[in-house]
Write a protein that holds these residues in place. Structure first.
Motif, short mmCIF file in Angstrom:
data_model
loop_
_atom_site.label_atom_id
_atom_site.label_comp_id
_atom_site.label_asym_id
_atom_site.label_seq_id
_atom_site.Cartn_x
_atom_site.Cartn_y
_atom_site.Cartn_z
N LYS A 160 -118.96 24.26 23.09
CA LYS A 160 -118.50 24.61 24.39
C LYS A 160 -119.31 25.89 24.51
CE LYS A 160 -113.80 22.94 24.78
NZ LYS A 160 -112.39 23.29 24.83
N PRO A 161 -119.86 25.94 25.90
CA PRO A 161 -119.64 25.16 26.94
C PRO A 161 -120.89 23.94 26.79
CG PRO A 161 -121.09 27.04 27.62
CD PRO A 161 -120.65 27.53 26.46
N VAL A 162 -120.66 22.82 26.87
CA VAL A 162 -121.29 21.56 26.80
C VAL A 162 -122.32 21.40 28.05
CG1 VAL A 162 -121.49 19.29 26.45
CG2 VAL A 162 -119.54 20.45 25.48
N ALA A 163 -123.65 21.39 27.71
CA ALA A 163 -124.50 21.17 28.80
C ALA A 163 -124.39 19.53 29.36
CB ALA A 163 -125.80 21.63 28.37
N PRO A 164 -124.51 19.63 30.41
CA PRO A 164 -124.69 18.17 31.07
C PRO A 164 -125.69 17.24 30.56
CG PRO A 164 -124.36 19.68 32.99
CD PRO A 164 -124.68 20.48 31.64
N GLU A 165 -126.78 17.70 30.23
CA GLU A 165 -127.85 16.94 29.54
C GLU A 165 -127.49 16.62 28.12
OE1 GLU A 165 -129.31 21.30 29.22
OE2 GLU A 165 -128.55 20.22 30.90
N ASP A 166 -126.84 17.54 27.36
CA ASP A 166 -126.23 17.18 25.99
C ASP A 166 -125.35 16.01 26.10
OD1 ASP A 166 -127.98 19.09 24.98
OD2 ASP A 166 -126.41 20.51 24.68
N LEU A 167 -124.47 15.96 27.05
CA LEU A 167 -123.37 14.85 27.45
C LEU A 167 -124.14 13.54 27.67
CD1 LEU A 167 -120.49 14.16 27.29
CD2 LEU A 167 -120.50 15.15 29.88
N ALA A 168 -125.05 13.79 28.52
CA ALA A 168 -125.90 12.73 28.99
C ALA A 168 -126.71 11.82 27.75
CB ALA A 168 -126.92 12.89 29.95
N GLN A 169 -127.26 12.71 26.89
CA GLN A 169 -127.99 12.30 25.72
C GLN A 169 -126.84 11.48 24.88
OE1 GLN A 169 -131.25 12.21 24.95
NE2 GLN A 169 -130.92 11.57 22.68
N LEU A 170 -125.65 11.99 24.57
CA LEU A 170 -124.64 11.65 23.80
C LEU A 170 -124.39 10.28 24.23
CD1 LEU A 170 -122.37 13.35 21.82
CD2 LEU A 170 -121.41 11.74 23.26
N LEU A 171 -124.10 10.13 25.69
CA LEU A 171 -123.52 8.87 26.09
C LEU A 171 -124.66 7.92 25.93
CD1 LEU A 171 -121.76 10.10 29.29
CD2 LEU A 171 -120.89 9.26 27.11
N GLY A 172 -125.99 8.26 25.94
CA GLY A 172 -127.05 7.23 25.82
C GLY A 172 -127.05 6.72 24.48
N GLU A 173 -127.01 7.63 23.59
CA GLU A 173 -127.03 7.25 22.11
C GLU A 173 -125.76 6.44 21.72
OE1 GLU A 173 -127.09 10.92 19.90
OE2 GLU A 173 -129.21 11.41 20.68
N ALA A 174 -124.65 6.76 22.26
CA ALA A 174 -123.55 5.96 22.25
C ALA A 174 -123.64 4.71 22.50
CB ALA A 174 -122.14 6.73 22.61
N HIS A 175 -123.99 4.36 23.84
CA HIS A 175 -124.51 3.14 24.27
C HIS A 175 -125.31 2.44 23.51
CE1 HIS A 175 -126.37 0.52 27.26
NE2 HIS A 175 -125.11 0.32 27.67
N LEU A 176 -126.31 2.96 22.87
CA LEU A 176 -127.29 2.23 21.91
C LEU A 176 -126.42 1.83 20.43
CD1 LEU A 176 -130.49 4.26 22.10
CD2 LEU A 176 -130.19 1.83 22.98
N ALA A 177 -125.40 2.70 20.26
CA ALA A 177 -124.72 2.24 18.99
C ALA A 177 -123.81 1.01 19.50
CB ALA A 177 -123.81 3.50 18.66
N PHE A 178 -123.17 1.14 20.55
CA PHE A 178 -122.44 -0.03 21.02
C PHE A 178 -122.91 -1.49 21.08
CE2 PHE A 178 -120.05 3.29 23.59
CZ PHE A 178 -119.10 3.69 22.55
N GLU A 179 -124.28 -1.29 21.74
CA GLU A 179 -124.94 -2.39 21.83
C GLU A 179 -125.57 -3.06 20.60
OE1 GLU A 179 -125.30 -4.15 24.77
OE2 GLU A 179 -123.95 -2.33 25.51
N ALA A 180 -125.90 -2.19 19.54
CA ALA A 180 -126.23 -2.73 18.23
C ALA A 180 -125.00 -3.21 17.44
CB ALA A 180 -126.78 -1.32 17.56
N SER A 181 -123.98 -2.60 17.66
CA SER A 181 -122.69 -3.31 16.91
C SER A 181 -121.93 -4.38 17.50
CB SER A 181 -121.71 -2.18 16.61
OG SER A 181 -120.98 -1.81 17.77
N ARG A 182 -122.16 -4.46 18.62
CA ARG A 182 -121.46 -5.58 19.43
C ARG A 182 -122.58 -6.46 19.88
NH1 ARG A 182 -117.98 -1.16 21.71
NH2 ARG A 182 -116.74 -1.15 20.04
#
Length: 160
Positions: free
Chosen positions: A133-155
């Protein structure tokens, strides 16, 4: 009178050289995101930003409520404060990892504690990421993008 302007997540993504092949926020499927933090201002800000980008957000303000919310509707990703009342973020992560229904969700520690020992404790508790904290919005956006890739790869081929 004052005006607050928040950048759109899609326009503040890190430069291409810093990305880990994460899709732009605008290309992400809507995610179900659980935010658990006793800081009401932070949860309202994160919720507003994420909801504005089409994600389904649930907000709670203590660790017990986080565990209950995750069991009611398993989120894709949970943003968990470490220093919450009732159960701290480490306890929440351990409980979620121990339950077969929630063990596969993406867990992100969001904390004001950023020493090496704090990051190690987060990893040992089962967190996938640790944001300071404080979390930068661009860090949150990057994390969501990475999480999305992980979801797509696992499912592959699975519709949610």
């Amino acid at each position: 009178r004052f005006t607050v302007r928040l950048p759109r997540l899609a326009t503040i993504a890190p430069p291409p050289a810093q990305r880990v092949n994460a899709p732009p926020a605008a290309q992400l499927r809507p995610l179900h995101i659980l935010i658990a933090d006793d800081n009401v201002d932070l949860t309202e800000s994160f919720s507003a930003i994420l909801s504005a980008h089409g994600h389904h957000v649930e907000v709670v303000h203590d660790g017990e409520a986080a565990v209950l919310a995750a069991h009611r509707h398993v989120p894709d990703i949970a943003l968990l404060d470490i220093g919450m009342p009732r159960l701290d973020g480490y306890q929440v992560a351990r409980q979620l990892r121990a339950d077969v229904r929630t063990q596969g969700m993406h867990l992100v520690a969001i904390s004001g504690w950023g020493q090496d020992a704090d990051r190690k404790a987060a990893t040992q508790a089962g967190f996938d990421h640790h944001l300071l904290k404080p979390v930068a919005p661009e860090d949150l956006a990057q994390l969501l993008g990475e999480a999305h890739l992980a979801f797509e790869a696992s499912r592959p081929g699975e519709l949610r």
